[in-house]
Motif scaffolding. Structure first.
Motif, mmCIF file in Angstrom:
data_model
loop_
_atom_site.group_PDB
_atom_site.id
_atom_site.type_symbol
_atom_site.label_atom_id
_atom_site.label_comp_id
_atom_site.label_asym_id
_atom_site.label_seq_id
_atom_site.Cartn_x
_atom_site.Cartn_y
_atom_site.Cartn_z
ATOM 1 N N GLU A 172 0.356 -1.393 -0.070
ATOM 2 C CA GLU A 172 -0.269 -0.122 -0.507
ATOM 3 C C GLU A 172 0.515 1.335 0.242
ATOM 4 O OE1 GLU A 172 0.320 -1.268 3.813
ATOM 5 O OE2 GLU A 172 0.575 -2.356 2.249
ATOM 6 N N ILE A 173 2.168 1.140 0.876
ATOM 7 C CA ILE A 173 3.005 1.925 0.309
ATOM 8 C C ILE A 173 4.048 2.611 -0.516
ATOM 9 C CG2 ILE A 173 4.689 3.337 1.702
ATOM 10 C CD1 ILE A 173 4.379 2.242 4.366
ATOM 11 N N ALA A 174 3.728 1.568 -0.861
ATOM 12 C CA ALA A 174 5.137 1.698 -2.293
ATOM 13 C C ALA A 174 3.606 1.798 -4.098
ATOM 14 C CB ALA A 174 5.012 0.113 -2.809
ATOM 15 N N ASP A 175 2.799 1.364 -3.245
ATOM 16 C CA ASP A 175 1.547 2.104 -4.552
ATOM 17 C C ASP A 175 1.608 3.562 -4.718
ATOM 18 O OD1 ASP A 175 1.611 -1.129 -5.249
ATOM 19 O OD2 ASP A 175 -0.342 -0.577 -4.732
ATOM 20 N N GLU A 176 1.442 3.971 -3.132
ATOM 21 C CA GLU A 176 1.488 5.544 -2.844
ATOM 22 C C GLU A 176 2.208 6.196 -3.751
ATOM 23 O OE1 GLU A 176 -1.112 8.070 0.462
ATOM 24 O OE2 GLU A 176 -0.384 6.658 0.264
ATOM 25 N N PHE A 177 3.238 5.669 -3.396
ATOM 26 C CA PHE A 177 4.906 6.619 -3.676
ATOM 27 C C PHE A 177 5.166 6.331 -5.136
ATOM 28 C CE2 PHE A 177 6.109 7.225 0.691
ATOM 29 C CZ PHE A 177 6.764 8.433 0.777
ATOM 30 N N ASP A 178 4.894 5.496 -5.634
ATOM 31 C CA ASP A 178 5.171 4.997 -7.061
ATOM 32 C C ASP A 178 4.008 6.063 -8.602
ATOM 33 O OD1 ASP A 178 6.823 2.861 -6.874
ATOM 34 O OD2 ASP A 178 5.557 1.598 -7.236
ATOM 35 N N ARG A 179 2.614 5.672 -7.740
ATOM 36 C CA ARG A 179 1.725 6.707 -7.990
ATOM 37 C C ARG A 179 1.945 7.851 -8.085
ATOM 38 N NH1 ARG A 179 -2.138 4.075 -5.746
ATOM 39 N NH2 ARG A 179 -2.127 5.331 -3.891
ATOM 40 N N GLU A 180 2.896 8.693 -6.910
ATOM 41 C CA GLU A 180 3.216 10.080 -6.766
ATOM 42 C C GLU A 180 4.697 10.383 -7.464
ATOM 43 O OE1 GLU A 180 2.908 14.806 -6.281
ATOM 44 O OE2 GLU A 180 1.413 12.283 -5.621
ATOM 45 N N MET A 181 5.769 9.628 -7.873
ATOM 46 C CA MET A 181 6.402 9.285 -8.496
ATOM 47 C C MET A 181 6.195 9.878 -9.669
ATOM 48 S SD MET A 181 9.057 9.842 -6.364
ATOM 49 C CE MET A 181 9.882 10.257 -7.022
ATOM 50 N N GLU A 182 5.438 9.347 -10.114
ATOM 51 C CA GLU A 182 4.985 9.082 -11.737
ATOM 52 C C GLU A 182 5.470 10.766 -12.182
ATOM 53 O OE1 GLU A 182 1.381 7.674 -12.752
ATOM 54 O OE2 GLU A 182 2.467 5.617 -12.286
ATOM 55 N N GLN A 183 4.868 11.808 -11.676
ATOM 56 C CA GLN A 183 5.483 13.277 -11.810
ATOM 57 C C GLN A 183 6.500 14.044 -12.041
ATOM 58 O OE1 GLN A 183 3.766 16.816 -10.246
ATOM 59 N NE2 GLN A 183 3.612 15.599 -8.060
ATOM 60 N N VAL A 184 7.503 13.329 -11.126
ATOM 61 C CA VAL A 184 8.724 13.336 -10.905
ATOM 62 C C VAL A 184 9.769 13.513 -11.922
ATOM 63 C CG1 VAL A 184 11.089 13.429 -9.966
ATOM 64 C CG2 VAL A 184 7.879 12.925 -8.740
ATOM 65 N N LYS A 185 10.347 14.210 -13.120
ATOM 66 C CA LYS A 185 11.008 14.032 -13.914
ATOM 67 C C LYS A 185 12.071 14.055 -13.074
ATOM 68 C CE LYS A 185 6.974 13.264 -16.303
ATOM 69 N NZ LYS A 185 6.981 12.487 -16.821
ATOM 70 N N ASP A 186 13.475 14.305 -14.282
ATOM 71 C CA ASP A 186 14.815 13.930 -14.151
ATOM 72 C C ASP A 186 15.393 13.691 -12.483
ATOM 73 O OD1 ASP A 186 14.918 15.272 -17.191
ATOM 74 O OD2 ASP A 186 13.891 17.134 -16.562
ATOM 75 N N LEU A 187 15.156 12.664 -11.876
ATOM 76 C CA LEU A 187 15.513 12.195 -11.416
ATOM 77 C C LEU A 187 16.838 12.560 -11.219
ATOM 78 C CD1 LEU A 187 14.101 12.069 -8.130
ATOM 79 C CD2 LEU A 187 14.043 9.656 -8.725
#
Length: 203
Positions: A172-187
């Motif tokens: 449940e934590i991994a899914d939430e973080f993965d969804r948010e990280m979809e909008q992060v670019k050039d990491l």
């Protein structure tokens, strides 16, 4: 809180540390609104300083002090090429915030498409993360006006950080973080193996 991120390729870390020590001794007492900072150099010589002030106005007043200008003129000689500055009014404290007890700091930088959404996500209670990754002391997230962010994550040791990275997060934590990280670019990740810290002493 206001954070200024200072970043550049350092050619003389020993001299830079000496200048930083002198700033703490001679200039920090007169830096009204300065709260503290996290500093370090990566293996490839990239220096990162995350400097905390009470406000943007306090940071600006510090920059205008003649003694600050003279000090920076000397410090700038420790760098190769341009030094980047990121001024961030949008600051988030993660978990317990940063810690001067950290033995390892990971700096994460990138660009977010929706800064308000990112702030809302990172500002929520993170009890699940605290339970899943107890080795994380805390951190700061600073977002500038164009969505570029600098996150610091403080650990007691690099060994604990690497062991924690190897663990699987609860779904449940991994899914939430993965969804948010979809909008992060050039990491990008900058590892400060030997960070140093400065904090204003309580009045």
């Amino acid at each position: 809180m206001f954070i200024q991120v200072i970043q550049g390729r350092c050619s003389d870390e020993a001299a830079l540390r000496g200048h930083m020590d002198r700033w703490m001794e001679d200039l920090s007492p007169g830096a009204d609104g300065w709260l503290g900072g996290t500093y370090g150099t990566t293996d490839d010589g990239t220096f990162v300083g995350i400097v905390r002030f009470a406000s943007r106005e306090a940071a600006a007043r510090n920059s205008l002090r003649p003694e600050q200008g003279a000090w920076w003129e000397q410090v700038s000689r420790c760098f190769e090429g341009e030094v980047a500055f990121h001024d961030c009014d949008d600051v988030i404290l993660m978990l317990d915030g940063g810690s001067d007890d950290a033995g390892f700091v990971q700096v994460i930088q990138g660009r977010v498409e929706d800064a308000p959404r990112f702030r809302e996500f990172m500002s929520q209670p993170m009890d699940g993360l605290r339970e899943a990754r107890p080795e994380i002391i805390g951190g700061t997230i600073a977002i500038d006006d164009d969505g570029f962010f600098t996150e610091t994550v403080a650990f007691r040791s690099e060994a604990e950080a690497r062991a924690g990275e190897a663990k699987e997060m609860p779904p449940e934590i991994a899914d939430e973080f993965d969804r948010e990280m979809e909008q992060v670019k050039d990491l990008t990740y900058l590892d400060l193996h030997h960070p140093w810290f400065a904090t204003r002493a309580p009045a």
